[in-house]
Design an enzyme around this catalytic site. Sequence first.
Site, PDB file in Angstrom:
ATOM      1  N   LYS A  67       0.800  -1.231   0.000  1.00 23.12           N
ATOM      2  CA  LYS A  67       0.000   0.000   0.000  1.00 23.12           C
ATOM      3  C   LYS A  67       0.835   1.284   0.000  1.00 23.12           C
ATOM      4  CE  LYS A  67      -4.406  -1.149   2.171  1.00 23.12           C
ATOM      5  NZ  LYS A  67      -5.319  -0.748   3.248  1.00 23.12           N
ATOM      6  N   ASN A  88      -4.715   2.230  -1.980  1.00 21.38           N
ATOM      7  CA  ASN A  88      -5.366   0.910  -1.968  1.00 21.38           C
ATOM      8  C   ASN A  88      -6.128   0.658  -3.269  1.00 21.38           C
ATOM      9  OD1 ASN A  88      -7.739   2.383  -1.696  1.00 21.38           O
ATOM     10  ND2 ASN A  88      -8.612   1.016  -0.158  1.00 21.38           N
ATOM     11  N   ASP A 104     -10.089   3.849   1.624  1.00 22.43           N
ATOM     12  CA  ASP A 104     -10.350   3.486   3.029  1.00 22.43           C
ATOM     13  C   ASP A 104     -10.987   4.655   3.786  1.00 22.43           C
ATOM     14  OD1 ASP A 104      -9.518   0.862   3.019  1.00 22.43           O
ATOM     15  OD2 ASP A 104      -7.434   1.336   3.511  1.00 22.43           O
ATOM     16  N   ALA A 130      -2.305   3.415  15.922  1.00 21.22           N
ATOM     17  CA  ALA A 130      -1.854   4.544  15.101  1.00 21.22           C
ATOM     18  C   ALA A 130      -1.179   4.052  13.827  1.00 21.22           C
ATOM     19  CB  ALA A 130      -0.890   5.407  15.911  1.00 21.22           C
ATOM     20  N   GLY A 131      -1.678   2.957  13.259  1.00 20.36           N
ATOM     21  CA  GLY A 131      -1.087   2.410  12.037  1.00 20.36           C
ATOM     22  C   GLY A 131      -1.771   2.962  10.788  1.00 20.36           C
ATOM     23  N   GLY A 132      -1.700   2.183   9.697  1.00 19.77           N
ATOM     24  CA  GLY A 132      -2.242   2.632   8.419  1.00 19.77           C
ATOM     25  C   GLY A 132      -3.729   2.920   8.465  1.00 19.77           C
ATOM     26  N   ARG A 154       0.573   2.192  22.172  1.00 16.89           N
ATOM     27  CA  ARG A 154       1.573   1.562  23.048  1.00 16.89           C
ATOM     28  C   ARG A 154       2.787   2.460  23.232  1.00 16.89           C
ATOM     29  NH1 ARG A 154       1.914  -4.617  20.904  1.00 16.89           N
ATOM     30  NH2 ARG A 154       2.403  -3.710  18.888  1.00 16.89           N
ATOM     31  N   TYR A 232     -13.280  -7.417  11.195  1.00  9.59           N
ATOM     32  CA  TYR A 232     -14.512  -8.091  10.744  1.00  9.59           C
ATOM     33  C   TYR A 232     -14.383  -9.606  10.828  1.00  9.59           C
ATOM     34  CZ  TYR A 232     -11.614  -7.677   6.573  1.00  9.59           C
ATOM     35  OH  TYR A 232     -10.558  -7.687   5.707  1.00  9.59           O
TER      36      TYR A 232
END
Length: 294
Positions: A67, A88, A104, A130-132, A154, A232
Amino acid sequence: MSYLKLGIIGQPLTHSLSPLLHAQLMHLLNLEGEYRKYELPSEAVAASLREFFQQGLRGLNVTIPHKVTVMSQMDSLSLEAQLAGAVNTIIFEPDGTLRGHNTDIAGFIRSLPSAVVDRLPESDLLILGAGGSARAVMTGLIEAETASITFAVRDPMKAISLTSDGEVIKQTYGSKTQIRLISLDSLPSLETFQGLVNTTPVGMWPNEAQSPLSPIQLETLPAGAFVYDLIYRPLETQLMQAARSLSLDAFNGLDMLLYQGVCAFECWQDQEVPQSLIEPLRAQLHQALKQVAP
Ligand code: NAP
């Protein structure tokens, strides 16, 4: 009508639901075409993109791990792709150029119930991770003029760039969203938050017994707050179960998955997917997930 060639690149793609979603979309729209999985290592992506164009592909979805790296192969990037820092969706333009887009962001916002969207300008929201996907969620929430976003992570040092990017996104949309960053370990009572979005994989199959927050922490959310888990698989996580047992609204990531696919299809075809097709598509995805989920 011409034969529509679509696909997805990533590695691995074994569990991807995108082929099912797009095959169903083509079927419902009476379009002839195909949507293929292309499992590619990073070093093969650039050459493959050129080949795909020669083969007449109209578009591709892009998933982990390409991505971010695929961005450098694009001739142009949509504003959303630039702000999300990830592509994406690739559109093969008729002139041979590649356009990178990110669905997204719109997928997340379109997945929210309208009552939640209407309240965003008065809502203080907590985002776990706090990722993609957190970045896409943040972009959508800033565009929707959410009052404040607090990231609980974290390692706050690792996430500082996300909040500085958030300031740029605020300027782009002229939004006043307050952005804060705190450590998960020092998470206070949740009574000031009207909603919580989990963007960590904690609780995802095969670790369904885990939850990013304890039921005791969740109990501090005020009445009327919502809990949105981007996961999901399973369709109902421990986090969602705990929220529902407190009579809070809880949503899974199925609709975000559905709408990011619908948005990609709309870009490739340059036409809206009729609202009447959303429910059959959702039912199909739900059925597929019920079959593989425990
Ligand atoms: P990512 O870029 O790897 O980011 C994951 C984030 O979660 C990071 O901030 C990571 O923190 C944090 N994290 C991981 N394990 C943790 C733990 N045990 N405790 C606390 N924080 C933890 O992943 P992503 O692409 O954002 O995806 C995250 C989740 O969203 C996945 O479950 C994915 O399936 C789901 N997702 C759903 C959709 C949808 O359409 N519904 C779309 C995208 C993603 P560190 O940096 O400290 O590791």
